[in-house]
Design a protein around this motif. Structure first.
Motif, PDB file in Angstrom:
ATOM      1  N   ALA A 113       0.809  -1.231   0.000  1.00  0.00           N
ATOM      2  CA  ALA A 113       0.000   0.000   0.000  1.00  0.00           C
ATOM      3  C   ALA A 113       0.841   1.280   0.000  1.00  0.00           C
ATOM      4  N   PHE A 114       1.852   1.348   0.860  1.00  0.00           N
ATOM      5  CA  PHE A 114       2.635   2.575   0.938  1.00  0.00           C
ATOM      6  C   PHE A 114       3.455   2.778  -0.329  1.00  0.00           C
ATOM      7  N   SER A 115       3.992   1.702  -0.878  1.00  0.00           N
ATOM      8  CA  SER A 115       4.750   1.808  -2.132  1.00  0.00           C
ATOM      9  C   SER A 115       3.847   2.298  -3.264  1.00  0.00           C
ATOM     10  N   PHE A 116       2.586   1.853  -3.263  1.00  0.00           N
ATOM     11  CA  PHE A 116       1.646   2.318  -4.284  1.00  0.00           C
ATOM     12  C   PHE A 116       1.406   3.820  -4.141  1.00  0.00           C
ATOM     13  N   GLN A 117       1.210   4.279  -2.903  1.00  0.00           N
ATOM     14  CA  GLN A 117       1.017   5.716  -2.660  1.00  0.00           C
ATOM     15  C   GLN A 117       2.262   6.503  -3.067  1.00  0.00           C
TER      16      GLN A 117
ATOM     17  N   ALA B  82      10.324  -6.898 -14.080  1.00  0.00           N
ATOM     18  CA  ALA B  82       9.697  -6.702 -12.762  1.00  0.00           C
ATOM     19  C   ALA B  82       9.532  -5.214 -12.458  1.00  0.00           C
ATOM     20  N   LEU B  83      10.544  -4.422 -12.814  1.00  0.00           N
ATOM     21  CA  LEU B  83      10.457  -2.968 -12.579  1.00  0.00           C
ATOM     22  C   LEU B  83       9.376  -2.315 -13.424  1.00  0.00           C
ATOM     23  N   ARG B  84       9.089  -2.895 -14.584  1.00  0.00           N
ATOM     24  CA  ARG B  84       8.004  -2.334 -15.387  1.00  0.00           C
ATOM     25  C   ARG B  84       6.685  -2.372 -14.593  1.00  0.00           C
ATOM     26  N   TRP B  85       6.503  -3.440 -13.827  1.00  0.00           N
ATOM     27  CA  TRP B  85       5.262  -3.599 -13.069  1.00  0.00           C
ATOM     28  C   TRP B  85       5.307  -2.935 -11.699  1.00  0.00           C
ATOM     29  N   PHE B  86       6.491  -2.796 -11.137  1.00  0.00           N
ATOM     30  CA  PHE B  86       6.650  -2.199  -9.803  1.00  0.00           C
ATOM     31  C   PHE B  86       7.885  -1.289  -9.885  1.00  0.00           C
ATOM     32  N   PRO B  87       7.715  -0.078 -10.456  1.00  0.00           N
ATOM     33  CA  PRO B  87       8.868   0.766 -10.775  1.00  0.00           C
ATOM     34  C   PRO B  87       9.691   1.226  -9.578  1.00  0.00           C
ATOM     35  N   ASN B  88       9.107   1.249  -8.387  1.00  0.00           N
ATOM     36  CA  ASN B  88       9.855   1.696  -7.212  1.00  0.00           C
ATOM     37  C   ASN B  88      10.174   0.536  -6.265  1.00  0.00           C
ATOM     38  N   ALA B  89      10.397  -0.637  -6.832  1.00  0.00           N
ATOM     39  CA  ALA B  89      10.751  -1.824  -6.031  1.00  0.00           C
ATOM     40  C   ALA B  89      12.240  -1.779  -5.712  1.00  0.00           C
ATOM     41  N   PHE B  90      12.567  -1.282  -4.516  1.00  0.00           N
ATOM     42  CA  PHE B  90      13.988  -1.118  -4.200  1.00  0.00           C
ATOM     43  C   PHE B  90      14.760  -2.429  -4.128  1.00  0.00           C
ATOM     44  N   PRO B  91      14.156  -3.570  -3.736  1.00  0.00           N
ATOM     45  CA  PRO B  91      14.952  -4.810  -3.780  1.00  0.00           C
ATOM     46  C   PRO B  91      15.434  -5.141  -5.193  1.00  0.00           C
ATOM     47  N   VAL B  92      14.603  -4.850  -6.204  1.00  0.00           N
ATOM     48  CA  VAL B  92      14.982  -5.131  -7.581  1.00  0.00           C
ATOM     49  C   VAL B  92      16.128  -4.218  -8.015  1.00  0.00           C
TER      50      VAL B  92
ATOM     51  N   CYS C 174      13.352   3.489  -0.277  1.00  0.00           N
ATOM     52  CA  CYS C 174      13.466   2.646   0.921  1.00  0.00           C
ATOM     53  C   CYS C 174      12.808   3.310   2.118  1.00  0.00           C
ATOM     54  N   PHE C 175      12.031   2.554   2.860  1.00  0.00           N
ATOM     55  CA  PHE C 175      11.474   3.069   4.110  1.00  0.00           C
ATOM     56  C   PHE C 175      11.605   2.054   5.241  1.00  0.00           C
ATOM     57  N   VAL C 176      12.297   0.957   4.995  1.00  0.00           N
ATOM     58  CA  VAL C 176      12.551  -0.063   6.011  1.00  0.00           C
ATOM     59  C   VAL C 176      14.033   0.031   6.394  1.00  0.00           C
ATOM     60  N   PRO C 177      14.355   0.178   7.681  1.00  0.00           N
ATOM     61  CA  PRO C 177      15.766   0.363   8.076  1.00  0.00           C
ATOM     62  C   PRO C 177      16.721  -0.689   7.529  1.00  0.00           C
ATOM     63  N   SER C 178      16.321  -1.954   7.556  1.00  0.00           N
ATOM     64  CA  SER C 178      17.224  -3.005   7.067  1.00  0.00           C
ATOM     65  C   SER C 178      17.499  -2.858   5.565  1.00  0.00           C
TER      66      SER C 178
END
Length: 200
Positions: free
Chosen positions: A15-19, A66-76, A104-108
């Protein structure tokens, strides 16, 4: 689920990544819709498997899909940075790490960005950057043991006794490769705004 003149399809299920995507990244006027299938996960997992098999070109292709579908996926983005480092395609690395950190919004996960910067520093024989990356990562993930990496950086810098960079020195080194000290301020601001909206 190809884009049309009216709709833009993504597969951002968090949800937050979508926002974050809709409020900070996406600049067009199309209506954003989430696909019902796990398009992102299919390609991300394929990329992870390809990396394990040593199929780096195939993994890179899967991660870009994968980035095409989730452009802000930091693990990718971090996976792509790691592939670029393995392939010695070092010119790509700073922008990929900086882009990953932006979302990124998760400390790890922030710690992973800084460790990637540290490893990049070693590959570039920039041992101040290496030390800065690894030291800063411990602020966000105290459980990771990076003693060997810091010892090697200190040795390469000619230190007979370990003398860490100061926080200001670390910030300066990280800034050279586009990293900020901590999470993206825009992301934090947006999180506060959204939190207030949902609380009311």
């Amino acid at each position: 689920f190809e884009d049309t003149e009216t709709y833009h399809y993504v597969n951002i299920e968090e949800a937050f990544s979508f926002q974050l995507y809709t409020n900070l990244m996406y600049k067009e006027q199309k209506i954003i819709r989430i696909t019902p299938d796990h398009m992102y996960k299919y390609h991300y997992l394929r990329g992870v498997v390809d990396v394990k098999l040593g199929l780096l070109d195939e993994a890179e292709e899967a991660f870009y899909i994968a980035l095409r579908w989730f452009p802000n996926a930091f693990p990718v983005l971090l996976e792509l940075a790691n592939i670029a480092m393995v392939k010695k395609d070092l010119d790509k690395v700073p922008s990929l790490i900086a882009e990953a950190q932006k979302y990124c919004f998760v400390p790890s996960e922030l710690a992973r960005c800084f460790r990637a910067a540290g490893y990049y520093g070693f590959l570039k024989e920039d041992y101040r950057l290496a030390m800065a990356g690894y030291l800063t990562s411990t602020i966000f993930d105290a459980n990771v043991n990076i003693t060997n990496e810091l010892g090697l950086a200190a040795q390469k810098l000619g230190q007979t006794e370990f003398k860490p960079l100061t926080p200001d020195e670390s910030k300066e080194e990280l800034h050279k490769v586009g990293l900020v000290f901590g999470a993206n301020p825009e992301l934090i601001k947006m999180g506060v705004v959204l939190g207030n909206e949902f609380a009311n």
